[in-house]
Design a protein around this motif. Sequence first.
Motif, PDB file in Angstrom:
ATOM      1  N   ILE A  91       5.837  14.484  16.994  1.00 29.44           N
ATOM      2  CA  ILE A  91       6.695  13.382  16.522  1.00 29.44           C
ATOM      3  C   ILE A  91       6.143  12.041  17.032  1.00 29.44           C
ATOM      4  O   ILE A  91       6.008  11.071  16.286  1.00 29.44           O
ATOM      5  N   CYS A 148      14.720  16.169   8.981  1.00 28.46           N
ATOM      6  CA  CYS A 148      14.621  17.425   9.720  1.00 28.46           C
ATOM      7  C   CYS A 148      15.150  18.540   8.814  1.00 28.46           C
ATOM      8  O   CYS A 148      16.273  18.456   8.311  1.00 28.46           O
ATOM      9  N   ASP A 180      10.360  17.536   9.673  1.00 31.82           N
ATOM     10  CA  ASP A 180      10.281  18.324  10.904  1.00 31.82           C
ATOM     11  C   ASP A 180      10.796  19.733  10.601  1.00 31.82           C
ATOM     12  O   ASP A 180      11.976  19.926  10.320  1.00 31.82           O
ATOM     13  N   SER A 206       7.030  23.483  15.455  1.00 33.21           N
ATOM     14  CA  SER A 206       7.108  23.825  16.876  1.00 33.21           C
ATOM     15  C   SER A 206       7.054  25.346  16.980  1.00 33.21           C
ATOM     16  O   SER A 206       7.661  26.037  16.157  1.00 33.21           O
TER      17      SER A 206
HETATM   18  C1  LIG Z   1      14.253  19.233  15.477  1.00 32.51           C
HETATM   19  C2  LIG Z   1      13.376  19.336  16.669  1.00 32.51           C
HETATM   20  N1  LIG Z   1      12.093  18.995  16.549  1.00 32.51           N
HETATM   21  C3  LIG Z   1      11.259  19.086  17.592  1.00 32.51           C
HETATM   22  C4  LIG Z   1      11.693  19.510  18.821  1.00 32.51           C
HETATM   23  C5  LIG Z   1      10.724  19.555  19.954  1.00 32.51           C
HETATM   24  O1  LIG Z   1      10.360  20.853  20.235  1.00 32.51           O
HETATM   25  P1  LIG Z   1       9.196  21.195  21.233  1.00 32.51           P
HETATM   26  O2  LIG Z   1       9.792  21.988  22.336  1.00 32.51           O
HETATM   27  O3  LIG Z   1       8.208  21.977  20.420  1.00 32.51           O
HETATM   28  O4  LIG Z   1       8.611  19.902  21.702  1.00 32.51           O
HETATM   29  C6  LIG Z   1      13.023  19.862  18.991  1.00 32.51           C
HETATM   30  C7  LIG Z   1      13.538  20.314  20.300  1.00 32.51           C
HETATM   31  O5  LIG Z   1      14.693  20.536  20.508  1.00 32.51           O
HETATM   32  C8  LIG Z   1      13.893  19.786  17.887  1.00 32.51           C
HETATM   33  O6  LIG Z   1      15.179  20.118  17.989  1.00 32.51           O
END
Ligand SMILES: Cc1ncc(COP(=O)(O)O)c(C=O)c1O
Length: 354
Positions: A91, A148, A180, A206
């Motif tokens: 991000i 998202c 995302d 992720s």
């Molecule tokens: C929608 C979303 N994107 C990205 C992430 C970040 O995840 P990571 O642990 O891979 O950094 C999160 C973490 O809660 C999330 O909820």
Amino acid sequence: MWPQHGGNSTAIQNLLTMKGIDEGSDLLDFSANLNPLGIPDTVLQSMQKSLLKKSSVYPDPAYIEERGILASIEDVKTENIWLANGGAEAIFLVAHMFKGKRAGIFQPAFSEYERACRIHQLHIKHFSYEDLIESEAFIQDTDLLFLCRPNNPTGEMLPEDKIVRLLETAKQAGQYIVVDEAFVHFSGSSLAHLLGAFPNLILLRSLTKIFAVPGIRLGYVLAHEQIIRKLESLSVPWSVNAMALSVIHALPDTKDFLIAAKEWLAEEWQYVRNELLKMKFQVSDTTVNFYLLRDPLLQNHEQLLLFLAGEGILVRHTVNFPLIEGSAIRLAVRTREENMVLLKALRKWRNTSC
Ligand SMILES: Cc1ncc(COP(=O)(O)O)c(C=O)c1O
């Protein structure tokens, strides 16, 4: 001050102490949205091997081998993939790439889009999902949009045809859409097949959620190769370490685990949802391993959050999710045994609050 994210039990325990609630030392954590099936054996073995063999050498800073493994799984080219230290770093890298430009964020959404945009001096506009459903005209004054899918905190899935229309409008206007997909493994519906048709689509992933390895940190970006080259040029060298890379080496052996996770979720959510509806709670239309819960008898859910903490259950507040702002709590779908503890506590809440 509420903690920024779920899974931060130290911060929440401090807060509860401040509020005079003695919750005991072991809270059942429903605030983090990790896979309760835990780390797959194949992933664990790969990490153990890498700890012994790879700790004393630098990883390849271009991650060619691991990007190749992901590329064949995602059915794209190695040049369409870049790795990051968690979805969070992905991000921030994308925000860095668009430094100083105009970003739109679909709300309610994960709070790090806004933070990353602020840090990289993007001008931010917030949009609701209704804006998207009603018309695409709203995107005129933006260079990129964050959304998202499946969404955190609701778990809901924006219909693909809406996104395709948005991508078409954005493509003509030279705008980018960042989606995302951190939780996509639970729902199984990615937009990766649209990457060929839309060079303005940037997907963030992720692997920390589905494989329950948030301490290891592993995410990646799927996008047009020009974007990937730019992200690579902005990255800190070796930001993805050998242990995280070893998770990718185990990926081809996780197919059964991924199927089992989806099957488990479908069954467990059906059970939990039915029980919650029987108790007259409202729940979001989730497709993943967490959901929003509303008690229609409450405006602000702090009271319910503190009650559950008193019962030894940690939940995610929604104070920092725009448009929700405390009017619900977010809960993970956990194992049957843990879900039964939650349901018992909620029954007690119903019996005392009615
Ligand atoms: C929608 C979303 N994107 C990205 C992430 C970040 O995840 P990571 O642990 O891979 O950094 C999160 C973490 O809660 C999330 O909820």
